[in-house]
Design a protein around this motif. Structure first.
Motif, PDB file in Angstrom:
ATOM      1  N   THR A   1      -3.761   3.652  -1.082  1.00 12.83           N
ATOM      2  CA  THR A   1      -3.948   3.710  -2.518  1.00 12.83           C
ATOM      3  C   THR A   1      -3.322   2.470  -3.138  1.00 12.83           C
ATOM      4  O   THR A   1      -2.174   2.164  -2.838  1.00 12.83           O
TER       5      THR A   1
ATOM      6  N   ARG B   1      -2.760  16.809   6.101  1.00 13.31           N
ATOM      7  CA  ARG B   1      -2.565  15.581   5.336  1.00 13.31           C
ATOM      8  C   ARG B   1      -1.073  15.398   5.095  1.00 13.31           C
ATOM      9  O   ARG B   1      -0.407  16.297   4.590  1.00 13.31           O
TER      10      ARG B   1
ATOM     11  N   GLU C   1       2.493  13.554   3.596  1.00 11.20           N
ATOM     12  CA  GLU C   1       2.928  13.048   2.299  1.00 11.20           C
ATOM     13  C   GLU C   1       2.602  11.564   2.203  1.00 11.20           C
ATOM     14  O   GLU C   1       2.350  10.896   3.209  1.00 11.20           O
ATOM     15  N   THR C   2       2.589  11.026   0.983  1.00 10.18           N
ATOM     16  CA  THR C   2       2.368   9.606   0.762  1.00 10.18           C
ATOM     17  C   THR C   2       3.701   8.872   0.800  1.00 10.18           C
ATOM     18  O   THR C   2       4.661   9.291   0.163  1.00 10.18           O
TER      19      THR C   2
ATOM     20  N   SER D   1       0.828  -1.201   0.000  1.00  7.53           N
ATOM     21  CA  SER D   1       0.000   0.000   0.000  1.00  7.53           C
ATOM     22  C   SER D   1       0.863   1.253   0.000  1.00  7.53           C
ATOM     23  O   SER D   1       2.036   1.232   0.359  1.00  7.53           O
ATOM     24  N   ASP D   2       0.258   2.365  -0.414  1.00  6.44           N
ATOM     25  CA  ASP D   2       0.913   3.671  -0.422  1.00  6.44           C
ATOM     26  C   ASP D   2       0.191   4.555   0.597  1.00  6.44           C
ATOM     27  O   ASP D   2      -0.687   5.337   0.242  1.00  6.44           O
ATOM     28  N   PRO D   3       0.510   4.447   1.901  1.00  8.19           N
ATOM     29  CA  PRO D   3      -0.285   5.108   2.930  1.00  8.19           C
ATOM     30  C   PRO D   3       0.046   6.587   3.121  1.00  8.19           C
ATOM     31  O   PRO D   3       1.192   7.009   2.968  1.00  8.19           O
ATOM     32  N   PHE D   4      -0.980   7.349   3.452  1.00  6.78           N
ATOM     33  CA  PHE D   4      -0.801   8.702   3.944  1.00  6.78           C
ATOM     34  C   PHE D   4      -1.744   8.902   5.120  1.00  6.78           C
ATOM     35  O   PHE D   4      -2.686   8.129   5.315  1.00  6.78           O
TER      36      PHE D   4
ATOM     37  N   TRP E   1       6.224   8.928   8.621  1.00  4.99           N
ATOM     38  CA  TRP E   1       5.960  10.180   7.924  1.00  4.99           C
ATOM     39  C   TRP E   1       6.853  11.299   8.467  1.00  4.99           C
ATOM     40  O   TRP E   1       7.305  11.255   9.618  1.00  4.99           O
TER      41      TRP E   1
ATOM     42  N   ASP F   1      -5.367   6.291   5.066  1.00  3.16           N
ATOM     43  CA  ASP F   1      -5.943   5.954   3.781  1.00  3.16           C
ATOM     44  C   ASP F   1      -4.905   5.225   2.950  1.00  3.16           C
ATOM     45  O   ASP F   1      -3.706   5.416   3.135  1.00  3.16           O
TER      46      ASP F   1
ATOM     47  N   SER G   1      -1.239   0.825  -5.443  1.00  3.64           N
ATOM     48  CA  SER G   1      -0.203   1.387  -6.314  1.00  3.64           C
ATOM     49  C   SER G   1      -0.079   0.675  -7.643  1.00  3.64           C
ATOM     50  O   SER G   1       0.509   1.215  -8.574  1.00  3.64           O
TER      51      SER G   1
ATOM     52  N   MET H   1       5.414   5.708  -0.399  1.00  5.62           N
ATOM     53  CA  MET H   1       5.117   4.725  -1.426  1.00  5.62           C
ATOM     54  C   MET H   1       5.548   3.320  -1.011  1.00  5.62           C
ATOM     55  O   MET H   1       6.616   3.118  -0.449  1.00  5.62           O
TER      56      MET H   1
END
Length: 477
Positions: A236, A198, A200-201, A178-181, A210, A234, A238, A203
């Motif tokens: 994304t 928010r 940064e993501t 996952s690519d969490p932020f 973070w 959250d 990838s 990767m």
């Protein structure tokens, strides 16, 4: 003229005495921006929105600040906070311009204009929350809207410095991590949630750290140290859509993707040791038709009664046909596949002939979310006539996979039971995709011969000579 001036002086004197004016007539205001229903100019992708704040000065619109760019969003909530000086006695005209800033360029001049909203700062401050339609060129109203929330800054200039990290996050992707932020919300007086920050993501990482960030106490909690905060993570996927060229599953009309390269390179080697050249092929971690529930052991040809494909070419064709029909999802659980093959191997173990030895080839990005169950499955499978070859595709961190390959020590189940024999071989395909077929064969199948011999020795089964083999094939039950 003197009379008017005299009246104004009297008014100002009275107002000052009554405390109607503070001097200087200035306070700072924070503005937060969100948009909804942004029209999509490009039918193939969602917009990458950014809002530019402009203020009118001497008839000219001057840029004050701009938000971050949020990728692929039609309902963006921007974490950037605009801080502006508010003068009670002045009409301060503001303009919020919305742009679609493609990843291929960063400048506003090259971006697509999606709409604008004009108002005064006084209107926003007086209403606290102002929502208006975004006007396109020609002042035509579209379906998209913008909401601006104002909050007066208190005299508290304190700020806090926050650092966040996470461990063992859930994997929301099939073939990569996952690519969490991180998003931090505060609870407003009306129980609504308001985005504060928010991050940064990070990767391709399930244990993200973070960057440290600062946020004003006013923004974080309006100076109220007892105000409730919500932290949400959250994810994304990838790998994305197979139609996206960035995906490892990208279906290119002329050249194979990473999975096809690995499948063909390894499969063509393995098929030389298969007598009937029929290969059952399964997939995992995808939503499949017709009800699109997640499955971790579906037949790639969608024929659960007969998942076998004719040769590696048949597997390739089934894979290419399958991709457009499924939704890549997650998590990445491989224990069900190992258990499925182990079930077949267990049945073979109880036959008199014991002629079949099973080799399971797993193509994955190396990120396993059911590691405990996988270890348990491998320990169980180590008693059966089977081996597992895992090929890591892409550039993920394969450190978790090395544990399954028992070269550095004895693999144990979560309960502490050791494997009876080493049956797992892990190979990162990126190290071998440019190698010769001979080098690839040596690496991928290096441990299989010994694994086969070890199994039959442990069972006291001696190899048959060719005449016995042919006899059993011809006359056997």
């Amino acid at each position: 003229m003197k009379k008017n001036l005299g009246n104004r002086n009297i008014y100002e004197s009275a107002a000052s005495t009554l405390g109607l004016f503070s001097s200087p007539c200035l306070t700072k205001v924070e503005l937060r921006v969100a948009c909804k229903g942004i029209s999509d100019r490009d039918a193939l992708s969602k917009p990458d929105p950014c809002v530019v704040l402009k203020m009118q000065s001497h008839g000219q619109w001057l840029e004050v600040d701009r938000t971050e760019v949020i990728r692929s969003s039609i309902h963006p909530t921007f974490s950037k906070v605009f801080t502006v000086d508010f003068y009670f006695e002045e009409v301060q005209r503001l303009r919020f311009d919305l742009y679609d800033i493609s990843s291929t360029h960063n400048g506003i001049r090259e971006a697509d204009f999606l709409g604008a909203m004009e108002c005064t700062l006084g209107q926003i401050v007086s209403q606290r929350k102002l929502s208006k339609s975004l006007l396109k060129q020609g002042n035509t109203a579209g379906k998209s809207s913008i909401t601006v929330i104002a909050e007066e800054l208190s005299g508290n200039d304190d700020y806090v410095e926050l650092s966040f990290s996470a461990r063992k996050l859930d994997d929301k992707d099939f073939f990569s991590k996952s690519d969490p932020f991180l998003e931090i919300f505060r609870m407003n007086d009306d129980t609504t949630l308001q985005l504060v920050h928010r991050t940064e993501t990070v990767m391709n990482n399930l244990n993200p750290v973070w960057k440290t960030f600062k946020v004003s106490v006013n923004s974080l909690c309006s100076g109220d140290h007892d105000r409730t905060l919500k932290v949400a993570i959250d994810f994304t996927a990838s790998n994305g859509d197979p139609r996206n060229s960035c995906s490892l599953h990208y279906i290119h009309p002329y050249q194979p993707n990473e999975y096809l390269k690995a499948l063909v390179a390894v499969g063509e080697i393995c098929q030389d040791y298969d007598s009937d050249k029929m290969f059952p092929a399964f997939g995992f971690g995808a939503r499949i038709p017709p009800d699109f529930k997640v499955s971790h052991d579906f037949a790639v040809n969608f024929n659960e009664e007969n998942p076998e494909c004719a040769g590696i070419q048949g597997v390739v064709e089934a894979y290419q046909s399958c991709l457009p029909k499924i939704q890549l999802y997650g998590p990445t659980n491989i224990a069900p596949i190992i258990q499925k093959v182990a079930c077949s191997a267990s049945q073979e173990m109880h036959t008199k002939e014991a002629m079949q030895y099973f080799i399971l080839l797993i193509l994955t990005d190396g990120v396993i979310t059911d590691m405990a169950d996988t270890r348990e499955a491998i320990v169980h499978a180590s008693h059966l006539p089977m081996s597992v070859i895992i090929v890591g595709v892409g550039n993920a961190d394969f450190s978790d996979m090395q544990m399954l390959d028992g070269d550095d020590g004895i693999l144990r189940s979560p309960k502490g039971e050791p494997v009876l024999r080493d049956i797992v071989q892990f190979v990162p395909f990126r190290n071998l995709k440019h190698a010769s077929p001979a080098a690839l064969a040596k690496t991928v199948l290096a441990e299989v011969p010994n694994q086969v011999v070890d199994y039959y020795n442990s069972k006291g089964i001696k190899p048959k000579c060719m005449s016995e083999y042919e006899s059993s094939r011809t006359f056997g039950p």
